[in-house]
Motif scaffolding. Structure first.
Motif, PDB file in Angstrom:
ATOM      1  N   GLN A 107      -0.925 -10.206   5.526  1.00 40.73           N
ATOM      2  CA  GLN A 107       0.226 -11.085   5.547  1.00 40.73           C
ATOM      3  C   GLN A 107       1.424 -10.516   4.822  1.00 40.73           C
ATOM      4  OE1 GLN A 107      -1.144 -14.766   3.947  1.00 40.73           O
ATOM      5  NE2 GLN A 107      -2.697 -15.107   5.572  1.00 40.73           N
ATOM      6  N   SER A 108       1.289  -9.450   4.042  1.00 41.57           N
ATOM      7  CA  SER A 108       2.431  -8.893   3.305  1.00 41.57           C
ATOM      8  C   SER A 108       2.253  -7.386   3.173  1.00 41.57           C
ATOM      9  CB  SER A 108       2.554  -9.547   1.923  1.00 41.57           C
ATOM     10  OG  SER A 108       1.407  -9.259   1.154  1.00 41.57           O
ATOM     11  N   GLU A 109       3.350  -6.777   2.782  1.00 40.22           N
ATOM     12  CA  GLU A 109       3.319  -5.322   2.597  1.00 40.22           C
ATOM     13  C   GLU A 109       2.413  -4.926   1.431  1.00 40.22           C
ATOM     14  OE1 GLU A 109       6.480  -1.624   1.977  1.00 40.22           O
ATOM     15  OE2 GLU A 109       7.158  -3.705   2.006  1.00 40.22           O
ATOM     16  N   ARG A 110       2.343  -5.770   0.419  1.00 41.52           N
ATOM     17  CA  ARG A 110       1.468  -5.495  -0.735  1.00 41.52           C
ATOM     18  C   ARG A 110       0.020  -5.452  -0.300  1.00 41.52           C
ATOM     19  NH1 ARG A 110      -1.135  -8.563  -4.694  1.00 41.52           N
ATOM     20  NH2 ARG A 110      -1.196  -7.602  -6.777  1.00 41.52           N
ATOM     21  N   GLU A 111      -0.397  -6.402   0.553  1.00 38.22           N
ATOM     22  CA  GLU A 111      -1.772  -6.421   1.041  1.00 38.22           C
ATOM     23  C   GLU A 111      -2.050  -5.200   1.913  1.00 38.22           C
ATOM     24  OE1 GLU A 111      -2.519 -10.099   2.939  1.00 38.22           O
ATOM     25  OE2 GLU A 111      -2.599 -11.272   1.078  1.00 38.22           O
ATOM     26  N   GLY A 167     -20.716   3.524  -0.166  1.00 37.58           N
ATOM     27  CA  GLY A 167     -20.183   2.224  -0.546  1.00 37.58           C
ATOM     28  C   GLY A 167     -19.970   2.100  -2.051  1.00 37.58           C
ATOM     29  N   ALA A 168     -19.301   1.022  -2.412  1.00 39.55           N
ATOM     30  CA  ALA A 168     -19.010   0.738  -3.817  1.00 39.55           C
ATOM     31  C   ALA A 168     -19.037  -0.765  -4.017  1.00 39.55           C
ATOM     32  CB  ALA A 168     -17.656   1.316  -4.246  1.00 39.55           C
ATOM     33  N   SER A 169     -19.392  -1.174  -5.224  1.00 35.89           N
ATOM     34  CA  SER A 169     -19.430  -2.606  -5.536  1.00 35.89           C
ATOM     35  C   SER A 169     -18.016  -3.146  -5.715  1.00 35.89           C
ATOM     36  CB  SER A 169     -20.243  -2.835  -6.806  1.00 35.89           C
ATOM     37  OG  SER A 169     -19.623  -2.185  -7.899  1.00 35.89           O
ATOM     38  N   LEU A 170     -17.940  -4.498  -5.662  1.00 37.01           N
ATOM     39  CA  LEU A 170     -16.638  -5.150  -5.796  1.00 37.01           C
ATOM     40  C   LEU A 170     -16.039  -4.881  -7.173  1.00 37.01           C
ATOM     41  CD1 LEU A 170     -14.552  -7.078  -4.522  1.00 37.01           C
ATOM     42  CD2 LEU A 170     -15.873  -8.977  -5.485  1.00 37.01           C
ATOM     43  N   GLU A 171     -16.863  -4.862  -8.222  1.00 33.91           N
ATOM     44  CA  GLU A 171     -16.343  -4.630  -9.568  1.00 33.91           C
ATOM     45  C   GLU A 171     -15.793  -3.211  -9.703  1.00 33.91           C
ATOM     46  OE1 GLU A 171     -19.223  -5.893  -8.846  1.00 33.91           O
ATOM     47  OE2 GLU A 171     -19.155  -7.972  -9.579  1.00 33.91           O
ATOM     48  N   TYR A 172     -16.484  -2.259  -9.059  1.00 33.86           N
ATOM     49  CA  TYR A 172     -16.019  -0.870  -9.132  1.00 33.86           C
ATOM     50  C   TYR A 172     -14.668  -0.735  -8.440  1.00 33.86           C
ATOM     51  CZ  TYR A 172     -16.379   4.233  -8.948  1.00 33.86           C
ATOM     52  OH  TYR A 172     -16.149   5.568  -9.106  1.00 33.86           O
ATOM     53  N   ILE A 173     -14.503  -1.401  -7.276  1.00 36.97           N
ATOM     54  CA  ILE A 173     -13.217  -1.341  -6.527  1.00 36.97           C
ATOM     55  C   ILE A 173     -12.115  -1.994  -7.347  1.00 36.97           C
ATOM     56  CG2 ILE A 173     -12.066  -2.066  -4.408  1.00 36.97           C
ATOM     57  CD1 ILE A 173     -14.837  -1.983  -3.056  1.00 36.97           C
ATOM     58  N   CYS A 174     -12.405  -3.147  -7.947  1.00 42.00           N
ATOM     59  CA  CYS A 174     -11.382  -3.860  -8.724  1.00 42.00           C
ATOM     60  C   CYS A 174     -10.979  -3.063  -9.958  1.00 42.00           C
ATOM     61  CB  CYS A 174     -11.907  -5.232  -9.134  1.00 42.00           C
ATOM     62  SG  CYS A 174     -12.106  -6.360  -7.750  1.00 42.00           S
ATOM     63  N   LEU A 195      -8.520  -0.490  -8.775  1.00 38.51           N
ATOM     64  CA  LEU A 195      -7.205  -1.057  -8.420  1.00 38.51           C
ATOM     65  C   LEU A 195      -6.466  -1.545  -9.649  1.00 38.51           C
ATOM     66  CD1 LEU A 195      -8.200  -3.013  -5.183  1.00 38.51           C
ATOM     67  CD2 LEU A 195      -6.954  -0.856  -5.316  1.00 38.51           C
ATOM     68  N   GLN A 196      -7.190  -2.090 -10.640  1.00 34.14           N
ATOM     69  CA  GLN A 196      -6.516  -2.599 -11.839  1.00 34.14           C
ATOM     70  C   GLN A 196      -5.938  -1.488 -12.689  1.00 34.14           C
ATOM     71  OE1 GLN A 196      -9.426  -5.045 -13.749  1.00 34.14           O
ATOM     72  NE2 GLN A 196      -9.131  -6.789 -12.350  1.00 34.14           N
ATOM     73  N   ARG A 197      -6.379  -0.262 -12.493  1.00 37.26           N
ATOM     74  CA  ARG A 197      -5.707   0.857 -13.167  1.00 37.26           C
ATOM     75  C   ARG A 197      -4.313   1.072 -12.613  1.00 37.26           C
ATOM     76  NH1 ARG A 197     -10.401   5.553 -13.466  1.00 37.26           N
ATOM     77  NH2 ARG A 197     -11.871   4.395 -14.810  1.00 37.26           N
ATOM     78  N   LEU A 198      -4.161   0.764 -11.304  1.00 38.32           N
ATOM     79  CA  LEU A 198      -2.834   0.908 -10.695  1.00 38.32           C
ATOM     80  C   LEU A 198      -1.965  -0.297 -10.963  1.00 38.32           C
ATOM     81  CD1 LEU A 198      -4.062   2.343  -7.268  1.00 38.32           C
ATOM     82  CD2 LEU A 198      -3.246   3.634  -9.245  1.00 38.32           C
ATOM     83  N   ASP A 199      -2.581  -1.493 -10.887  1.00 39.89           N
ATOM     84  CA  ASP A 199      -1.822  -2.725 -11.120  1.00 39.89           C
ATOM     85  C   ASP A 199      -2.761  -3.704 -11.819  1.00 39.89           C
ATOM     86  OD1 ASP A 199      -0.107  -4.803 -11.211  1.00 39.89           O
ATOM     87  OD2 ASP A 199       0.046  -5.099  -9.030  1.00 39.89           O
ATOM     88  N   SER A 200      -2.461  -4.046 -13.069  1.00 36.20           N
ATOM     89  CA  SER A 200      -3.346  -4.918 -13.828  1.00 36.20           C
ATOM     90  C   SER A 200      -3.308  -6.355 -13.354  1.00 36.20           C
ATOM     91  CB  SER A 200      -2.965  -4.865 -15.324  1.00 36.20           C
ATOM     92  OG  SER A 200      -1.623  -5.289 -15.496  1.00 36.20           O
ATOM     93  N   LYS A 201      -2.359  -6.743 -12.489  1.00 38.53           N
ATOM     94  CA  LYS A 201      -2.257  -8.129 -12.024  1.00 38.53           C
ATOM     95  C   LYS A 201      -3.211  -8.409 -10.874  1.00 38.53           C
ATOM     96  CE  LYS A 201       2.637  -8.531 -13.309  1.00 38.53           C
ATOM     97  NZ  LYS A 201       3.990  -8.803 -12.812  1.00 38.53           N
ATOM     98  N   ILE A 202      -3.858  -7.424 -10.339  1.00 43.04           N
ATOM     99  CA  ILE A 202      -4.763  -7.620  -9.208  1.00 43.04           C
ATOM    100  C   ILE A 202      -6.016  -8.310  -9.715  1.00 43.04           C
ATOM    101  CG2 ILE A 202      -6.136  -6.451  -7.449  1.00 43.04           C
ATOM    102  CD1 ILE A 202      -4.021  -4.244  -7.444  1.00 43.04           C
ATOM    103  N   SER A 203      -6.443  -9.366  -9.021  1.00 46.00           N
ATOM    104  CA  SER A 203      -7.626 -10.129  -9.406  1.00 46.00           C
ATOM    105  C   SER A 203      -8.776  -9.827  -8.461  1.00 46.00           C
ATOM    106  CB  SER A 203      -7.323 -11.633  -9.401  1.00 46.00           C
ATOM    107  OG  SER A 203      -6.961 -12.060  -8.106  1.00 46.00           O
ATOM    108  N   THR A 204      -9.962 -10.153  -8.924  1.00 46.43           N
ATOM    109  CA  THR A 204     -11.169  -9.909  -8.124  1.00 46.43           C
ATOM    110  C   THR A 204     -11.224 -10.809  -6.911  1.00 46.43           C
ATOM    111  OG1 THR A 204     -12.295  -9.345 -10.192  1.00 46.43           O
ATOM    112  CG2 THR A 204     -13.672  -9.738  -8.281  1.00 46.43           C
ATOM    113  N   GLU A 211      -8.733 -12.026  -5.172  1.00 46.54           N
ATOM    114  CA  GLU A 211      -7.784 -11.554  -4.166  1.00 46.54           C
ATOM    115  C   GLU A 211      -8.367 -10.374  -3.389  1.00 46.54           C
ATOM    116  OE1 GLU A 211      -3.190  -9.774  -3.977  1.00 46.54           O
ATOM    117  OE2 GLU A 211      -4.134 -10.295  -5.898  1.00 46.54           O
ATOM    118  N   VAL A 212      -9.007  -9.451  -4.086  1.00 42.45           N
ATOM    119  CA  VAL A 212      -9.572  -8.284  -3.411  1.00 42.45           C
ATOM    120  C   VAL A 212     -10.725  -8.707  -2.501  1.00 42.45           C
ATOM    121  CG1 VAL A 212     -10.763  -6.108  -3.787  1.00 42.45           C
ATOM    122  CG2 VAL A 212      -8.873  -6.737  -5.274  1.00 42.45           C
ATOM    123  N   GLU A 213     -11.565  -9.615  -2.978  1.00 46.06           N
ATOM    124  CA  GLU A 213     -12.709 -10.056  -2.167  1.00 46.06           C
ATOM    125  C   GLU A 213     -12.230 -10.790  -0.923  1.00 46.06           C
ATOM    126  OE1 GLU A 213     -16.961 -12.379  -2.777  1.00 46.06           O
ATOM    127  OE2 GLU A 213     -15.381 -12.497  -4.313  1.00 46.06           O
TER     128      GLU A 213
END
Length: 589
Positions: free
Chosen positions: A509-513, A530-537, A540-549, A551-553
Motif C-alpha cells: 500500500q505504500s512505498e515504505r512497504e 529460511g529465517a525466523s520472524l525475530e531474526y528478520i525483525c 530490519l530494526q538495525r536499519l529503522d528502529s521504528k519497525i515493529s514485529t 507490521e513485518v508479520e
C-alpha cells in the motif's frame, strides 16, 4: 684427680673465702691456725669444684687456681677479666666444644683434663685445635664449662705447639636432641597414662551388659515384667532385644506376650496414680481442716486479748502486765493474719483450678467464624460475671465502711481486723478491675477481628461474582467469533478473470512497504533455509528502529506468493521460518 698446689697460701685463701676448711686433696691441713667461724659455711669437709656431683653456686665468687695433670698444667685466667661468652644451651645438651687446644695434644690429654668432670662417652678430636666431648650426664657439662679460659701447657715445654688457651662452650648434637626428645615423649606418655588412670577412677561404672535372647531368658524376663520391683530393668532388656533385631517368626509370640505384659503395667500405673492423687486430696483436706481449726483457735485467742484490752479489765493490770499483754496480742494477731492469708491462697488456687477445668470443657468449633462468635459470647458472659462480682465487692466495702463509721469511738482490735479485711478486699477489687479491663480489651479485639473477617468474606464473594461475569462474557465473545468467521477461498481462475480487482487491491500500500518487501526478499534470498520472524525483525530494526514485529508479520502474510512460512525441526526444536518463494510464485500468477 690429684691437684698439687704450687702455692699453698693461695689455695688456703680461696678455700677460706668459700667457707671451707683449707685441706689438701690428700686431707692434709694447709693452715694449722684456721678459724672455721671466719668462713661463710663452717663444718664442711674438703671438696674439689671438679668432683663429680658438685654444682657450683653462681652467687659466690670462685677463685680459680692452678691445676696439675700428668701430662699438662692448667693456669687460671685473670680474675679481673669478664667471664667467657657462651651460646644458648640446647635442650638436653651433653656435648661441649673445646677450642684452643695445643697442636701436640692427644685424646689422652683431653681425657686427663675433662675426665674428673664426669663420665665421657666419646671424644671427637679434629686435626685442628678443637674437639667435641660427649658426656654421660647433663650436669657434667656445667663442670666442664668451669675450665673455660684456662691456659694449658704440655709438660715443661715453652714451645708454641705445646701451649694454648681453652675455650669451652655448649655444642648442639643430634644424639643429645634425640635423647632429649625421647625423654620428653616418655614424660608425655607417663602424664597421659596418669591422666587416663585418674579419668578411669573418676568415670562412673558402666551398666551391666545385656544378656542375649534365649527361650530361658525370655521366660525369666516375662516374669520380671509382671513384678513392680523389677519392671524398669526388665523393660530395658526388652528394649535392647527389640533394637538388636532379635524378633523373628519363631519367637514373635514370645515378644508379643512380653509387650502385652508391658502394656498391662499401664493399668497398674494409672491405679497407683489415682491412689496417690486421692491421698494428696485427702491430705489437702486434712491440712485445710487443721488450718481452719487452728485459725478458729487463733480467733478465740485474739478475742481473749480484745476482751482483756477493754477498760473494765485493763485498769486492774499493772504496767508490766499491760506491756506483756500488748506484745502477746500483737504476736497473736500477726500469726492469725498469716494463717488467714494462707487459707485464702488455698481457696483461690482451688477456684483457679476449677475455672481452668471449665475452660477445657468448652467444645471447639470447626468453623472459624462460629468459633470467633462463640468466643465473643463467652467473653461477654465472663465480663458480665466479673461486673457482678465487682458490684458485690463494692457493696461489701461500703458496708464495712459504714460499720467502721458506726463503731468509731474505741480503736480496738476489731477495727484493726476490719481495716485489714478492707485492705484485702480493696486489693481483690483492684485485681478484679484490672482483669475486667483486660477482658474488655480482649472483647474489643475479638469483635474487630470478627468484623474484619466478615469484610474479607464479603470482598471474596464480590471477587467470585466478578470472575463469574467475566467468564460468561468470554464465552459469549467466543460464540460470536465463531459465527462471524467465514472462509475465503481464492482460486487461480478467479485471479485470471479479474486482473483489474487485484491491481486495485494491491497488498503493498505504500512505498515504505515496497522497500521493506525488497529488503526482506534480499535477506531471505541470502538465507535459502529460511529465517525466523525475530531474526528478520532484528535485521530490519538495525536499519529503522521504528519497525515493529506485527507490521513485518502482517506484510509477510499479505504476500503468500512471495513469502512462505514453514515448520522446521522435530519435537522441542520445532520452529517457524519464512522462506522466499518469489521465483516459484511468478509462475503461478
Amino acid at each position: 684427680m690429684p691437684v698439687p698446689m704450687a702455692d699453698a697460701n693461695a689455695w688456703a685463701t680461696a678455700m677460706n673465702n668459700l667457707g671451707m676448711p683449707p685441706l689438701g686433696l690428700g686431707t692434709q691441713t694447709l693452715m694449722t691456725d684456721y678459724d672455721p667461724n671466719l668462713g661463710m659455711m663452717a663444718d664442711y669437709t674438703s671438696m674439689n669444684p671438679l668432683m663429680p656431683g658438685l654444682g657450683l653456686v653462681p652467687d659466690i665468687p670462685v677463685i680459680k687456681e692452678i691445676i696439675h695433670c700428668k701430662s699438662c698444667t692448667l693456669f687460671p685466667p685473670n680474675p679481673n677479666l669478664p667471664p667467657p661468652a657462651t651460646r644458648d644451651r640446647p635442650p638436653g645438651c651433653k656435648t661441649i666444644f673445646v677450642g684452643g687446644l695445643p697442636e701436640n695434644s692427644t685424646e689422652q690429654t683431653i681425657d686427663e683434663i675433662f675426665g674428673p668432670c664426669g663420665g665421657i662417652i666419646a671424644i671427637r678430636k679434629s686435626k685442628k685445635n678443637f674437639c667435641h666431648i660427649r658426656f654421660a650426664e647433663e650436669f657434667t657439662v656445667d663442670k666442664a664449662l668451669y675450665l673455660s679460659g684456662y691456659r694449658i701447657r704440655m709438660g715443661s715445654s715453652t714451645d708454641k705447639k705445646d701451649s694454648g688457651r681453652l675455650h669451652v662452650d655448649f655444642a648442639q648434637a643430634r644424639d643429645d636432641l634425640y635423647e632429649w626428645e625421647c625423654y620428653q615423649r616418655m614424660l608425655a606418655r607417663e602424664e597421659r597414662h596418669r591422666r587416663k588412670i585418674e579419668e578411669d577412677l573418676m568415670r562412673p561404672p558402666s551398666p551391666p551388659p545385656i544378656v542375649h535372647y534365649s527361650d530361658h531368658e525370655c521366660s525369666l524376663l516375662g516374669d520380671k515384667i509382671k513384678e513392680d520391683g523389677q519392671f524398669a530393668e526388665a523393660v530395658r532388656v526388652l528394649l535392647t532385644w527389640l533394637e538388636r533385631g532379635e524378633v523373628n517368626r519363631r519367637n514373635a509370640n514370645n515378644f508379643y506376650s512380653m509387650i502385652q505384659a508391658s502394656n498391662s503395667h499401664i493399668r497398674r500405673l494409672m491405679s497407683e496414680k489415682a491412689q496417690h492423687e486421692k491421698e494428696m486430696e485427702e491430705a489437702k483436706e486434712r491440712f485445710k481442716t487443721a488450718l481452719s481449726t487452728t485459725l478458729a483457735q487463733f480467733e478465740q485467742i485474739v478475742s481473749v486479748f480484745q476482751a482483756a484490752s477493754k477498760q473494765k479489765a485493763w485498769d486492774h493490770f499493772t504496767k508490766a502486765q499491760r506491756k506483756n499483754l500488748d506484745v502477746w496480742r500483737k504476736q497473736a494477731q500477726e500469726i492469725r493474719n498469716l494463717q488467714n492469708e494462707q487459707l485464702m491462697g488455698i481457696r483461690q488456687e482451688k477456684e483457679m483450678e476449677m475455672s481452668d477445668d471449665d475452660m477445657e470443657d468448652h467444645p471447639h468449633s470447626k468453623h472459624p467464624e462460629d468459633s470467633a462468635v462463640s468466643q465473643a459470647e463467652a467473653l461477654k458472659e465472663e465480663n458480665d460475671s466479673l461486673r457482678c462480682q465487682l458490684d458485690a465487692y463494692r457493696n461489701e466495702v461500703e458496708l464495712l465502711k459504714q460499720e467502721q463509721n458506726n463503731n468509731q469511738p474505741a480503736r480496738s482490735e476489731e477495727d484493726n481486723t476490719h481495716s485489714q479485711q478492707l485492705s484485702f478486699l480493696q486489693q481483690a477489687l483492684q485485681g478484679m478491675q484490672t482483669q475486667l479491663i483486660k477482658m474488655q480489651e480482649e472483647l474489643r479485639r475479638r469483635e474487630a477481628e470478627l468484623e474484619k473477617s466478615l469484610e474479607e468474606k464479603q470482598q471474596m464473594n464480590k471477587e467470585v461474582q466478578t470472575l463469574k461475569e467475566g467468564l460468561q462474557n468470554l464465552q459469549s465473545q467466543k460464540n460470536t467469533e465463531k459465527t462471524q468467521v467465514e472462509p475465503t477461498v481464492v482460486t487461480c481462475s478467479q485471479e485470471k478473470e479479474a486482473p483489474t480487482e487485484r491491481s486495485l487491491q494491491s497488498p503493498v500500500q505504500s512505498e515504505r512497504e515496497a522497500l521493506l518487501v525488497g529488503i526482506m526478499s534480499t535477506f531471505l534470498h541470502v538465507h535459502p533455509f529460511g529465517a525466523s520472524l525475530e531474526y528478520i525483525c532484528s535485521y530490519l530494526q538495525r536499519l529503522d528502529s521504528k519497525i515493529s514485529t506485527g507490521e513485518v508479520e502482517a506484510l509477510l502474510s499479505r504476500l503468500p506468493c512471495t513469502f512462505r512460512q514453514e515448520l522446521t525441526g522435530v519435537g522441542a526444536s520445532l520452529e517457524k521460518r519464512w522462506n522466499f518463494c518469489g521465483f516459484q510464485g511468478i509462475r503461478s500468477l
